[in-house]
Design an enzyme around this catalytic site. Structure first.
Site, PDB file in Angstrom:
ATOM      1  N   ASP A  57      15.971  -0.555   5.784  1.00 58.35           N
ATOM      2  CA  ASP A  57      16.436   0.661   5.070  1.00 58.35           C
ATOM      3  C   ASP A  57      17.572   0.357   4.260  1.00 58.35           C
ATOM      4  O   ASP A  57      18.805   0.207   4.467  1.00 58.35           O
ATOM      5  CB  ASP A  57      15.833   2.272   5.305  1.00 58.35           C
ATOM      6  CG  ASP A  57      16.782   2.870   5.160  1.00 58.35           C
ATOM      7  OD1 ASP A  57      15.647   3.530   4.492  1.00 58.35           O
ATOM      8  OD2 ASP A  57      17.870   3.469   4.513  1.00 58.35           O
ATOM      9  N   TYR A  62      24.254   1.349  -0.377  1.00 59.65           N
ATOM     10  CA  TYR A  62      24.579   0.815   0.451  1.00 59.65           C
ATOM     11  C   TYR A  62      25.565  -0.766   0.005  1.00 59.65           C
ATOM     12  O   TYR A  62      25.909  -1.439   0.936  1.00 59.65           O
ATOM     13  CB  TYR A  62      24.052   0.181   1.161  1.00 59.65           C
ATOM     14  CG  TYR A  62      23.045   1.680   1.451  1.00 59.65           C
ATOM     15  CD1 TYR A  62      23.925   2.799   1.691  1.00 59.65           C
ATOM     16  CD2 TYR A  62      22.196   1.567   2.451  1.00 59.65           C
ATOM     17  CE1 TYR A  62      22.925   3.839   2.074  1.00 59.65           C
ATOM     18  CE2 TYR A  62      20.971   2.661   3.028  1.00 59.65           C
ATOM     19  CZ  TYR A  62      21.419   3.834   3.309  1.00 59.65           C
ATOM     20  OH  TYR A  62      21.000   5.241   3.588  1.00 59.65           O
ATOM     21  N   LYS A  92      16.987   2.847  -2.160  1.00 55.78           N
ATOM     22  CA  LYS A  92      16.989   4.546  -2.760  1.00 55.78           C
ATOM     23  C   LYS A  92      17.396   3.921  -4.549  1.00 55.78           C
ATOM     24  O   LYS A  92      18.190   3.490  -4.851  1.00 55.78           O
ATOM     25  CB  LYS A  92      17.795   5.242  -1.915  1.00 55.78           C
ATOM     26  CG  LYS A  92      17.174   4.834  -0.635  1.00 55.78           C
ATOM     27  CD  LYS A  92      17.826   5.653   0.760  1.00 55.78           C
ATOM     28  CE  LYS A  92      17.673   5.212   1.957  1.00 55.78           C
ATOM     29  NZ  LYS A  92      18.885   4.097   2.841  1.00 55.78           N
ATOM     30  N   HIS A 125      17.240   9.452  -3.956  1.00 62.51           N
ATOM     31  CA  HIS A 125      18.329   9.373  -2.321  1.00 62.51           C
ATOM     32  C   HIS A 125      18.921  10.662  -2.439  1.00 62.51           C
ATOM     33  O   HIS A 125      18.932  11.815  -1.148  1.00 62.51           O
ATOM     34  CB  HIS A 125      19.842   8.531  -3.288  1.00 62.51           C
ATOM     35  CG  HIS A 125      20.243   8.013  -1.761  1.00 62.51           C
ATOM     36  ND1 HIS A 125      21.140   6.612  -1.701  1.00 62.51           N
ATOM     37  CD2 HIS A 125      20.914   8.254  -0.994  1.00 62.51           C
ATOM     38  CE1 HIS A 125      21.187   6.514  -0.076  1.00 62.51           C
ATOM     39  NE2 HIS A 125      21.274   7.466   0.426  1.00 62.51           N
TER      40      HIS A 125
HETATM   41  N1  LIG Z   1      19.260   8.524   3.236  1.00 62.16           N
HETATM   42  C1  LIG Z   1      20.318   9.041   3.662  1.00 62.16           C
HETATM   43  O1  LIG Z   1      20.808   9.966   2.817  1.00 62.16           O
HETATM   44  C2  LIG Z   1      21.042   8.223   4.707  1.00 62.16           C
HETATM   45  C3  LIG Z   1      22.418   8.727   4.950  1.00 62.16           C
HETATM   46  C4  LIG Z   1      22.450   7.887   5.763  1.00 62.16           C
HETATM   47  C5  LIG Z   1      22.251   6.888   6.796  1.00 62.16           C
HETATM   48  N2  LIG Z   1      20.880   6.735   6.260  1.00 62.16           N
HETATM   49  C6  LIG Z   1      20.290   5.421   7.120  1.00 62.16           C
HETATM   50  O2  LIG Z   1      19.945   5.442   8.160  1.00 62.16           O
HETATM   51  C7  LIG Z   1      20.252   4.652   8.675  1.00 62.16           C
HETATM   52  C8  LIG Z   1      20.785   4.540   9.774  1.00 62.16           C
HETATM   53  O3  LIG Z   1      21.410   5.453  10.446  1.00 62.16           O
HETATM   54  P1  LIG Z   1      23.846   5.827  10.375  1.00 62.16           P
HETATM   55  O4  LIG Z   1      23.913   3.615  10.211  1.00 62.16           O
HETATM   56  O5  LIG Z   1      24.529   6.590  10.026  1.00 62.16           O
HETATM   57  O6  LIG Z   1      23.819   6.234  11.987  1.00 62.16           O
HETATM   58  P2  LIG Z   1      22.801   5.650  13.034  1.00 62.16           P
HETATM   59  O7  LIG Z   1      22.218   4.440  13.281  1.00 62.16           O
HETATM   60  O8  LIG Z   1      22.571   6.785  14.583  1.00 62.16           O
HETATM   61  O9  LIG Z   1      24.084   5.008  13.925  1.00 62.16           O
HETATM   62  C9  LIG Z   1      24.704   4.130  13.654  1.00 62.16           C
HETATM   63  C10 LIG Z   1      25.976   3.444  14.729  1.00 62.16           C
HETATM   64  O10 LIG Z   1      26.071   3.296  15.968  1.00 62.16           O
HETATM   65  C11 LIG Z   1      25.805   2.178  16.914  1.00 62.16           C
HETATM   66  N3  LIG Z   1      24.971   1.662  17.685  1.00 62.16           N
HETATM   67  C12 LIG Z   1      23.748   1.214  17.394  1.00 62.16           C
HETATM   68  N4  LIG Z   1      23.008   1.677  18.498  1.00 62.16           N
HETATM   69  C13 LIG Z   1      22.997   1.629  19.414  1.00 62.16           C
HETATM   70  C14 LIG Z   1      23.231   1.487  21.426  1.00 62.16           C
HETATM   71  N5  LIG Z   1      22.492   0.748  21.330  1.00 62.16           N
HETATM   72  N6  LIG Z   1      24.068   2.385  21.859  1.00 62.16           N
HETATM   73  C15 LIG Z   1      25.940   2.270  21.177  1.00 62.16           C
HETATM   74  N7  LIG Z   1      25.713   2.238  19.719  1.00 62.16           N
HETATM   75  C16 LIG Z   1      25.235   2.443  19.073  1.00 62.16           C
HETATM   76  C17 LIG Z   1      25.899   1.122  15.860  1.00 62.16           C
HETATM   77  O11 LIG Z   1      27.184   0.103  16.001  1.00 62.16           O
HETATM   78  P3  LIG Z   1      26.604  -1.356  15.918  1.00 62.16           P
HETATM   79  O12 LIG Z   1      26.017  -1.913  14.781  1.00 62.16           O
HETATM   80  O13 LIG Z   1      27.952  -1.826  16.570  1.00 62.16           O
HETATM   81  O14 LIG Z   1      25.608  -1.159  17.017  1.00 62.16           O
HETATM   82  C18 LIG Z   1      26.822   2.476  14.275  1.00 62.16           C
HETATM   83  O15 LIG Z   1      28.320   2.269  15.060  1.00 62.16           O
HETATM   84  C19 LIG Z   1      21.863   3.467   8.291  1.00 62.16           C
HETATM   85  O16 LIG Z   1      22.196   2.065   7.830  1.00 62.16           O
HETATM   86  C20 LIG Z   1      20.736   3.969   7.186  1.00 62.16           C
HETATM   87  O17 LIG Z   1      19.879   3.214   6.351  1.00 62.16           O
HETATM   88  C21 LIG Z   1      20.929   7.226   5.050  1.00 62.16           C
END
Ligand SMILES: NC(=O)c1ccc[n+]([C@@H]2O[C@H](COP(=O)([O-])OP(=O)(O)OC[C@H]3O[C@@H](n4cnc5c(N)ncnc54)[C@H](OP(=O)(O)O)[C@@H]3O)[C@@H](O)[C@H]2O)c1
Length: 327
Positions: A57, A62, A92, A125
C-alpha cells in the site's frame, strides 16, 4: 505459530473484490517518516515479499512509489516472484490532483514512478481537493477548494476502463459521502480504506460498507504505534494485553486478528523483519466471542481527526462536517 511460511497463498488469504479481482487480506503499509534511503526501502520491501507479503500500500504522498517499483523489478530479477501479476499494488490520488482532468496524468505519473503498466487498486486519498501545485502537505486554508466528487470519480472510472488500474476505490470516506458517490457511480468503489483499530472500531461504516459490497481496509491498525501521528490506545490497551497473554499471542496479533474477524482487510506497516512475520501469523487461530465482546468495551476515539482540512470559512467548517457526524 512460528513455522516457516511456505507460500503466501497458504498464509495470507485473498478475498474477491466487487470488481472481480482478488486482494490479499493483509497488505504492507509503505508510509513512514522520516523516509529511509531508497536502497534501504527496496531491501525492506524484498524482506516483506520473502516473508509472504504480496499486497503493498503506497501513495504519491508517501514518497515510496519509486522504491516499491525498484523492489518489484528486483523481485522479478532474482526470481522471488515469477510475474508482476502475483502482486497487489495500491496507490492513491493525492488531493492536489483531485480534479477531473488531473486524475489520469496523476495515475500515469504514479505508474511511471513504480515502473508498472497497471495498478491493482487506485484510491482517492481524501475527500478533499487542494489547489494544484501546492506543496503536498504545506497548504493553507485558501488552498482548499470545493471537492468535485462527480468529476473526480468519473475520471477514476475512465482510468479503470483504460486498464490502468484493475480496481478503484476510496479512502477516508464516510457513509454519507459514499452514499452520495453511489448515486453517480457506474463503477462502484471496491474498497474504502480508513482508520480502523480496536480504539476506533468504525461501528457505523463497517455494516454500511458490507451492505454495499465495499471492502473495508484498516489503516493504522496498531494505532500507528511509535510514530509521530500515533497513539498507544491499541498496543498498550490492558484488555488486549490480557487477551494476548492468555493466548500466547502478541498484542499486535490480537489487534490485527480482531480486524480480520470484522470482515475487513488490514494495511499494517512494519519495516522490521521479525515484526513483519509476526503481523501475518493471524490466520490459524481465532478470538472467541467472549474476547470479541471484551474488545467492544474499549473506549472509542478517532486518532486522525483531519484538523488540517477544517476551517471556519472552508469546505469543512468543523470536524463534525468532515466526518459527517461519524466522530
Ligand atoms: N489512507 C490513508 O489516509 C492512510 C493513513 C495512514 C496510513 N495509511 C496506510 O496504512 C499503513 C499502516 O498505518 P500506520 O503506518 O499509520 O500504522 P500501523 O501499521 O498501525 O503502525 C505502524 C507502527 O507500528 C509499529 N509496529 C508494527 N508492527 C509491530 C509489532 N508487531 N509490534 C510492535 N510495533 C509494531 C511500526 O514500527 P516498525 O516498523 O519498527 O515495526 C510502526 O511504528 C501506512 O503505512 C499506510 O500505508 C493510510
Amino acid at each position: 505459530m512460528t513455522e516457516k511460511i511456505e507460500t503466501f497463498e497458504e498464509k495470507i488469504p485473498e478475498i474477491v473484490l466487487n470488481s472481480g479481482h482478488k486482494m490479499p487480506v493483509v497488505g504492507l503499509g509503505c508510509a513512514t517518516h522520516p523516509l529511509p534511503p531508497t536502497e534501504q526501502l527496496v531491501s525492506i520491501f524484498i524482506d516483506a515479499m520473502e516473508n509472504g507479503y504480496r499486497h503493498f500500500d503506497t501513495a504519491k504522498l508517501y514518497g515510496t512509489e519509486e522504491a516499491l517499483g525498484k523492489a518489484v523489478a528486483k523481485a522479478l530479477e532474482i526470481g522471488l516472484i515469477k510475474s508482476r501479476d502475483e502482486l497487489f499494488i495500491t496507490s492513491k490520488l493525492w488531493s492536489t490532483d483531485a480534479d477531473h482532468d488531473l486524475v489520469l496524468p496523476a495515475l500515469k505519473q504514479t505508474l511511471g514512478k513504480l515502473g508498472l503498466e497497471y495498478l491493482d487498486l487506485y484510491l482517492i486519498h481524501w475527500p478533499v481537493r487542494i489547489k494544484h501545485g501546492t506543496q503536498m502537505v504545506n497548504f493553507t486554508k485558501d488552498d482548499i477548494l470545493p471537492f468535485d466528487i462527480h468529476g473526480t470519480w468519473k475520471a477514476m472510472e475512465e482510468c479503470s476502463k483504460l486498464g490502468l488500474t484493475k480496481s478503484i476505490g476510496l479512502s477516508n470516506f464516510t457513509c454519507a459521502k459514499i452514499s452520495k458517490l453511489l448515486e453517480i457511480a457506474t463503477i462502484p468503489p471496491a474498497v474504502n480504506q480508513v482508520e480502523m483499530n480496536v480504539g476506533w472500531q468504525q461501528r457505523k461504516l463497517v455494516p454500511f460498507c458490507k451492505e454495499k459490497g465495499i471492502r473495508m481496509c484498516a489503516w493504522s491498525p496498531l494505532g500507528a504505534y511509535g510514530t509521530s501521528w500515533g497513539t498507544n490506545a491499541v498496543m498498550e490497551n490492558p484488555i488486549l494485553k490480557e487477551i494476548a497473554a492468555s493466548k500466547s499471542n502478541t498484542v499486535s496479533q490480537v489487534a490485527l486478528r480482531w480486524i480480520y474477524q470484522q470482515g475487513a482487510s488490514v494495511i499494517v506497516k512494519s519495516f522490521n523483519k521479525e515484526r513483519m512475520k509476526q503481523n501475518i501469523q493471524i490466520f490459524d487461530w481465532e478470538l472467541t466471542e467472549e474476547e470479541m465482546d471484551r474488545i467492544l468495551q474499549i473506549p472509542q476515539r478517532r486518532m486522525w481527526r483531519g484538523e488540517a482540512y477544517v476551517h471556519p470559512t472552508g469546505l469543512y467548517k468543523s470536524e463534525e462536517e468532515l466526518w459527517d457526524g461519524e466522530i
